[in-house]
Design a protein around this motif. Structure first.
Motif, PDB file in Angstrom:
ATOM      1  N   ILE A  21      14.333  60.231  30.680  1.00  0.00           N
ATOM      2  CA  ILE A  21      15.188  59.198  30.096  1.00  0.00           C
ATOM      3  C   ILE A  21      16.649  59.635  30.138  1.00  0.00           C
ATOM      4  O   ILE A  21      17.539  58.871  30.536  1.00  0.00           O
ATOM      5  N   MET A  22      16.910  60.873  29.744  1.00  0.00           N
ATOM      6  CA  MET A  22      18.284  61.363  29.703  1.00  0.00           C
ATOM      7  C   MET A  22      18.875  61.500  31.107  1.00  0.00           C
ATOM      8  O   MET A  22      20.068  61.278  31.305  1.00  0.00           O
ATOM      9  N   ARG A  23      18.052  61.811  32.072  1.00  0.00           N
ATOM     10  CA  ARG A  23      18.513  61.866  33.463  1.00  0.00           C
ATOM     11  C   ARG A  23      18.965  60.462  33.913  1.00  0.00           C
ATOM     12  O   ARG A  23      20.014  60.303  34.544  1.00  0.00           O
ATOM     13  N   ASP A  24      18.184  59.445  33.552  1.00  0.00           N
ATOM     14  CA  ASP A  24      18.547  58.062  33.898  1.00  0.00           C
ATOM     15  C   ASP A  24      19.845  57.637  33.209  1.00  0.00           C
ATOM     16  O   ASP A  24      20.691  56.979  33.822  1.00  0.00           O
ATOM     17  N   GLU A  35      20.604  70.618  33.910  1.00  0.00           N
ATOM     18  CA  GLU A  35      19.575  71.430  33.251  1.00  0.00           C
ATOM     19  C   GLU A  35      19.162  70.736  31.966  1.00  0.00           C
ATOM     20  O   GLU A  35      19.985  70.115  31.293  1.00  0.00           O
ATOM     21  N   PHE A  36      17.884  70.873  31.623  1.00  0.00           N
ATOM     22  CA  PHE A  36      17.358  70.301  30.388  1.00  0.00           C
ATOM     23  C   PHE A  36      16.244  71.198  29.895  1.00  0.00           C
ATOM     24  O   PHE A  36      15.413  71.667  30.669  1.00  0.00           O
ATOM     25  N   ASN A  37      16.222  71.435  28.608  1.00  0.00           N
ATOM     26  CA  ASN A  37      15.102  72.116  27.972  1.00  0.00           C
ATOM     27  C   ASN A  37      15.203  71.827  26.487  1.00  0.00           C
ATOM     28  O   ASN A  37      16.189  71.280  26.007  1.00  0.00           O
ATOM     29  N   GLY A  38      14.188  72.170  25.759  1.00  0.00           N
ATOM     30  CA  GLY A  38      14.217  71.936  24.332  1.00  0.00           C
ATOM     31  C   GLY A  38      13.196  72.777  23.607  1.00  0.00           C
ATOM     32  O   GLY A  38      12.359  73.440  24.215  1.00  0.00           O
ATOM     33  N   GLU A  39      13.320  72.746  22.311  1.00  0.00           N
ATOM     34  CA  GLU A  39      12.364  73.380  21.415  1.00  0.00           C
ATOM     35  C   GLU A  39      11.737  72.272  20.593  1.00  0.00           C
ATOM     36  O   GLU A  39      11.943  71.092  20.876  1.00  0.00           O
ATOM     37  N   GLY A  40      10.995  72.615  19.579  1.00  0.00           N
ATOM     38  CA  GLY A  40      10.308  71.608  18.782  1.00  0.00           C
ATOM     39  C   GLY A  40      11.238  70.667  18.048  1.00  0.00           C
ATOM     40  O   GLY A  40      10.870  69.547  17.720  1.00  0.00           O
ATOM     41  N   LYS A  63      21.548  59.670  22.984  1.00  0.00           N
ATOM     42  CA  LYS A  63      20.778  59.660  21.734  1.00  0.00           C
ATOM     43  C   LYS A  63      20.141  58.296  21.459  1.00  0.00           C
ATOM     44  O   LYS A  63      18.964  58.213  21.102  1.00  0.00           O
ATOM     45  N   SER A  64      20.906  57.227  21.608  1.00  0.00           N
ATOM     46  CA  SER A  64      20.373  55.914  21.242  1.00  0.00           C
ATOM     47  C   SER A  64      19.275  55.462  22.206  1.00  0.00           C
ATOM     48  O   SER A  64      18.238  54.963  21.765  1.00  0.00           O
ATOM     49  N   VAL A  65      19.482  55.643  23.493  1.00  0.00           N
ATOM     50  CA  VAL A  65      18.461  55.220  24.462  1.00  0.00           C
ATOM     51  C   VAL A  65      17.202  56.064  24.311  1.00  0.00           C
ATOM     52  O   VAL A  65      16.089  55.536  24.259  1.00  0.00           O
ATOM     53  N   SER A  66      17.351  57.383  24.225  1.00  0.00           N
ATOM     54  CA  SER A  66      16.165  58.237  24.107  1.00  0.00           C
ATOM     55  C   SER A  66      15.437  57.986  22.789  1.00  0.00           C
ATOM     56  O   SER A  66      14.211  58.000  22.748  1.00  0.00           O
ATOM     57  N   SER A  67      16.166  57.735  21.725  1.00  0.00           N
ATOM     58  CA  SER A  67      15.537  57.431  20.439  1.00  0.00           C
ATOM     59  C   SER A  67      14.698  56.161  20.524  1.00  0.00           C
ATOM     60  O   SER A  67      13.555  56.124  20.061  1.00  0.00           O
ATOM     61  N   ARG A  68      15.255  55.143  21.128  1.00  0.00           N
ATOM     62  CA  ARG A  68      14.539  53.869  21.264  1.00  0.00           C
ATOM     63  C   ARG A  68      13.240  54.057  22.052  1.00  0.00           C
ATOM     64  O   ARG A  68      12.178  53.596  21.643  1.00  0.00           O
ATOM     65  N   TYR A  69      13.326  54.781  23.169  1.00  0.00           N
ATOM     66  CA  TYR A  69      12.125  55.011  23.981  1.00  0.00           C
ATOM     67  C   TYR A  69      11.132  55.944  23.286  1.00  0.00           C
ATOM     68  O   TYR A  69       9.922  55.740  23.358  1.00  0.00           O
ATOM     69  N   ARG A  70      11.615  56.981  22.609  1.00  0.00           N
ATOM     70  CA  ARG A  70      10.720  57.919  21.911  1.00  0.00           C
ATOM     71  C   ARG A  70       9.964  57.190  20.817  1.00  0.00           C
ATOM     72  O   ARG A  70       8.769  57.398  20.641  1.00  0.00           O
TER      73      ARG A  70
END
Length: 116
Positions: A21-24, A35-40, A63-70
């Motif tokens: 999503i963030m790549r888009d 680069e992308f990675n994350g923790e819990g 944040k807003s787009v990824s939140s909506r999709y998540r």
């Protein structure tokens, strides 16, 4: 528990979906998610973006787009953890990496303790 307390919401599947999503979103800004990675409880991004783009607008959109999709895809998991009305913290940290070689920043992001 205060609203600013981080909650372990991400698992590997959620992070993979979030990266896509963030790549888009980055592409829609003519930016590149390098680069992308994350923790819990958080994510790290290395983004190359044009200087004409306001960083705050890019972050807000990420944040807003990824939140909506998540929330649409993982409603049960998110509700169970109890993030409330807010998925992301209202704050973010951004830094320029013109100083250290990109490989150092990449290694830092790659070495996050990604959940299984």
């Amino acid at each position: 528990m205060s609203q600013s307390t981080r909650r372990e919401v991400f698992d590997n599947d959620m992070l993979m979906s979030c990266e896509e999503i963030m790549r888009d979103v980055c592409q829609s800004f003519n930016a590149e998610l390098r680069e992308f990675n994350g923790e819990g409880d958080h994510v790290h991004l290395l983004v190359h973006y044009p200087p004409k783009i306001a960083l705050s607008k890019l972050v807000n959109s990420l944040k807003s787009v990824s939140s909506r999709y998540r929330r649409a895809e993982y409603t049960g998991r998110i509700n169970q953890i109890g993030t409330g009305a807010v998925f992301w913290s209202p704050s973010y940290s951004a830094g320029s990496c013109g100083g250290p070689p990109r490989s150092i920043v990449k290694d830092y992001i790659d070495n996050q303790k990604r959940p299984a």
